[in-house]
Design an enzyme around this catalytic site. Structure first.
Site, PDB file in Angstrom:
ATOM      1  CD  GLU A 116      -3.093  -0.706   0.092  1.00 22.22           C
ATOM      2  OE1 GLU A 116      -3.235   0.472  -0.270  1.00 22.22           O
ATOM      3  OE2 GLU A 116      -3.729  -1.647  -0.399  1.00 22.22           O
ATOM      4  CB  SER A 492     -58.853 -21.330  34.284  1.00 18.99           C
ATOM      5  OG  SER A 492     -60.021 -21.968  33.825  1.00 18.99           O
TER       6      SER A 492
END
Length: 825
Positions: A116, A492
């Site tokens: 790079e 219930s």
């Protein structure tokens, strides 16, 4: 006078002319030639200087200050921790692990610089020669294919600028790069670059990429791995080893060639590295222990802090979850659903023997990928598998790239003797991974995924901390959270609100009520067995979940009062004023039910469930701390009276199976009509837990699949783990009662003799010595008690009570049946 011979005769006035011409003419000519040229040069230089200064001012006015870079924090992961400090998950838009300079392997640093920016150590941010060469290359090729960016320029672009290619942007990049080089060392610049650069597949920085591609830290990579990583910044997608392995290999070898030419590696090492494969070891993400809980936390945090801060600020979130109990919950729900499926029998998801087959949809066995396979699996997991080969006595399948095999004993429960009668190649089956191996294949048992779902939510009674949350069977297939988002009919399990209203109105557990035929405006409720038990106490009527007594109580106190009571408990559902509501013909979320049931062991105090205890930033500074929110719902006496009824359910009622825990617990079962919903909500002195089982499509679970049968076993499995180490815990009322009984059992002592306490066994002498006064420890801070809001009873609405519901109103099973009789659990 005549002239002398020695003096030449000159014309008159010529000497004067010569004197004027010599000094003036040449000088005048030099001023005419040099003066304008110098002025022009100075003018051009001034224009250039001014232009550069103006451009610098224009293009740098909106640039960030380099001083800000000293305090720069890259976008990092927000981590979630459970109550014991174990990490349970994370949020991030960019997967990044920030490390120091020495955490990058030297060979990795060399590879990056070699490919790079070869002059990284010597340039001052901008490589003039490289720029000139790139410009010449671009001019000759009439394009912009040649790059000239240094590492510093790439850093400036990634940190502050976009990737657009314009002269103005290039000027800004150069300006920033020079400023960065003036302010930071080369090591600091490389560290910033190495943590910031994007390397594909959501990975930012070499540390995160190294862990993803090679399952190792960046400091541990070898030559070939370093070269691969160094080649990615040029094109993370174009050179991805997963998407384009051939291009990635060529790019890696190019890096190796550059390192060889730079003298960083020998020719032999370069050749050996070129011949090596990519060597990937992709780190498959672990399956989240609590995906539904994690998603709920994300939603809450984004409401408070915003999405950007949650996903990029690197927060530390201390949650309320107990990871051990969450794992128990996952296993309990999965095992409970597997038991239900086996009890139901082999039917397949769409009828007997019908399974989803990938071949019928045009896919291939080799290319198919199931959503379950995105996460790593381990023995004990329930997962979907793809059948690849079937023999009469063997079923071969794969889970991702892993092979599994099933033998006859692994599908014996289906009633089928041969595997080829059950499945065919291409079928998607639900399996339970074992820990045994058959050669290279893992053993698994055949299970069934008919679509039945389950949910579990548990919370700490005192703090409201949500300890466990399971929102369904398989998060990979359905992210819908059935513990917080699904409103299901309660059956219930709604009856405690009816009985609490009656108790508050003056009813007592020992009061009697007649369980017999009754009609309300043409609607006649019935019990499950179609029988009547006549006169019975409220305690027994509640424990056995008889329907007619519940409806009679609701009619006696007024259905509006029952509805108001449910709302006081935190139920937010809009409830119509119809008597069948008393039997659970109302839809409520599991989370609201759990929070409401926790009121009873809390002596009438409701604690709001919470998911997050504290949020801190990357510097450890607390940003938000959630404290328990409490409200007084009912008085202490009413709560303790209801505790007696709820404990009767688990002692000799529909939830009697909970008695096997040999621990103080209470709760209530619930089942809706046609067995579409099965509930159990129960509690110990410290924890309340609720379980729901059903289908998203509201289809029936099957005959006799009640809350006691389908949901209670899951609750028992989880609660058995939750009460470990809490053998001595008691309900609040029990503690006071024990103290009163102990005081009543004390026998008055004669003067001079020690006091004794009566007991069923041999009397035990109690010492009469007085305890020394306790000195408070100044180091210990007193525990702050939460502020309890006073109980406020809402005004009753004057709406008329209607006994018979409209035709579109769906009734709970209690409308005509009671499927929760102990004999039918």
């Amino acid at each position: 006078m005549a002239a002398t011979p020695t003096q030449p005769v000159e014309p008159r006035g010529s000497d004067r002319n010569l004197r004027l011409a010599k000094p003036q003419v040449p000088v005048r000519r030099r001023r005419k030639l040099a003066g304008p040229f110098a002025l022009a040069v100075l003018l051009v230089l001034a224009v250039i200087t001014g232009s550069l200064a103006g451009l610098t001012l224009v293009y740098s006015v909106d640039l960030p200050q380099i001083d800000d870079l000293e305090h720069y924090r890259p976008s990092t992961t927000t981590d979630l921790y459970d109550r014991k400090g174990h990490i349970i998950g994370s949020f991030a838009l960019e997967r990044r692990e920030v490390v120091n300079y020495n955490d990058f392997a030297p060979v990795l640093r060399q590879a990056v610089i070699s490919i790079e920016d070869k002059t990284f150590e010597s340039h001052w941010g901008v490589n003039v020669l490289r720029i000139a060469g790139a410009l010449w290359y671009d001019l000759r090729n009439r394009g912009r294919a040649q790059g000239a960016s240094t590492l510093t320029i790439q850093l400036a672009r990634n940190l502050f600028l976009s990737s657009e290619r314009t002269a103005a942007r290039k000027l800004q990049e150069a300006y920033l790069s020079i400023q960065i080089e003036r302010s930071f060392t080369k090591q600091q610049i490389f560290t910033l670059y190495g943590n910031q650069i994007y390397l594909g597949h959501g990975m930012y920085g070499f540390e995160a990429a190294s862990q993803f591609y090679f399952s190792k830290h960046a400091k541990d990579v070898n030559l070939t791995e370093a070269a691969l990583l160094a080649g990615l910044p040029k094109g993370p997608v174009a050179y991805s080893p997963l998407l384009n392995p051939d291009k990635c290999l060529r790019r890696r070898n190019l890096v190796l060639g550059e390192m060889e030419s730079d003298g960083l590696i020998s020719h032999l090492a370069a050749e050996q590295a070129r011949r090596a494969p990519l060597g990937l070891h992709i780190a498959q993400p672990e399956q989240s222990v609590a995906p539904w809980f994690q998603e709920e936390v994300r939603r809450e945090l984004e409401k408070r802090f915003g999405s950007e801060q949650v996903h990029e600020a690197g927060l530390r979130v201390d949650t309320t979850l107990d990871m051990d109990l969450e794992q128990t919950a996952n296993r309990a729900v999965a095992d409970g659903l597997a038991t239900y499926e086996r009890r139901r029998g082999w039917v397949g998801p769409n009828g007997p023997g019908k399974l989803e087959n990938v071949l019928t949809s045009g896919q291939t066995i080799e290319e198919y990928k199931h959503p379950d396979w995105a996460m790593a699996t381990r023995p004990g997991d329930y997962v979907h598998a793809l059948v690849t080969r079937v023999l009469p006595l063997e079923i071969h399948a794969r889970v991702g790239a892993d092979e599994v095999v099933l033998l006859p004993e692994d599908w014996k429960w289906t009633g089928q003797r041969y595997g080829d009668a059950l499945v065919t190649p291409g079928d998607i089956i639900w399996v339970h991974l074992g820990d045994q191996m058959e050669g290279s294949a893992r053993r698994a048992t055949l299970e069934q995924d008919s679509g039945a779902q389950g949910a579990l939510l548990a919370m700490d009674n005192t703090t409201g901390d949500v300890l466990a949350m399971v929102g369904g069977r398989d998060y990979a297939l359905s992210v819908f959270n059935r513990s917080t988002q699904a409103q299901r009919q309660t059956g219930s399990s709604f009856k405690p609100y009816v009985y609490t209203t009656a108790i508050e109105e003056g009813a007592k557990p020992t009061d009697t009520i007649v369980d017999g035929p009754v009609s309300f405006n043409g609607w006649a409720p019935h019990n499950y067995e179609n029988d009547y038990k006549g006169t019975m106490t409220l305690t027994n009527a509640f424990a056995e979940s008889r329907n007619i007594p519940a409806v009679k109580l609701a009619a006696r106190v007024g259905i509006h009062k029952v509805i108001d009571m449910a709302h006081r408990f935190g139920i937010t559902t809009s409830i119509p004023a119809y008597l069948p509501i008393a039997l659970g013909a109302v839809e409520i979320t599991l989370q609201e039910q759990v929070a409401a049931y926790a009121v009873f062991p809390n002596d009438g105090i409701r604690v709001k469930p919470r998911l997050v205890r504290k949020v801190s930033n990357a510097d450890g500074i607390t940003l938000w701390e959630d404290t328990p929110t409490v409200d007084q719902v009912i008085d202490q006496q009413t709560a303790r009276t209801m505790m007696g009824l709820l404990r009767a359910v688990t002692q000799h009622g529909t939830g009697a199976a909970a008695a096997q825990l040999n621990h103080p617990v209470g709760g209530k079962t619930g089942t809706t009509s046609d067995y579409t919903d099965a509930w159990f909500l129960g509690f110990s002195p410290s924890i309340t837990c609720g379980v729901w089982v059903g289908y998203d499509s509201n289809q029936s679970l099957g005959e006799k699949e009640t809350g006691a049968r389908a949901a209670l076993p899951i609750w028992l499995t989880w609660m058995r783990a939750a009460i470990v180490g809490k053998d001595d815990e008691q309900f609040l009322g029990d503690e006071q009662e024990s103290q009163m009984l102990k005081a009543a059992a004390e026998v008055p002592a004669k003067p001079g003799e020690p006091r004794t306490v009566a007991s069923p066994g041999k009397p035990v002498k109690a010492t009469t010595a007085t305890k020394p006064p306790v000195t408070p420890d100044p180091a210990k801070k007193p525990i702050a008690k939460p502020v309890v809001k006073p109980m406020v009873k809402p005004a009753l609405s004057p709406q008329p009570v209607t006994g018979k519901p409209p035709a579109t109103f769906k009734l709970a099973p209690g409308a005509g049946k009671n499927p929760e009789k102990p004999g039918n659990q």
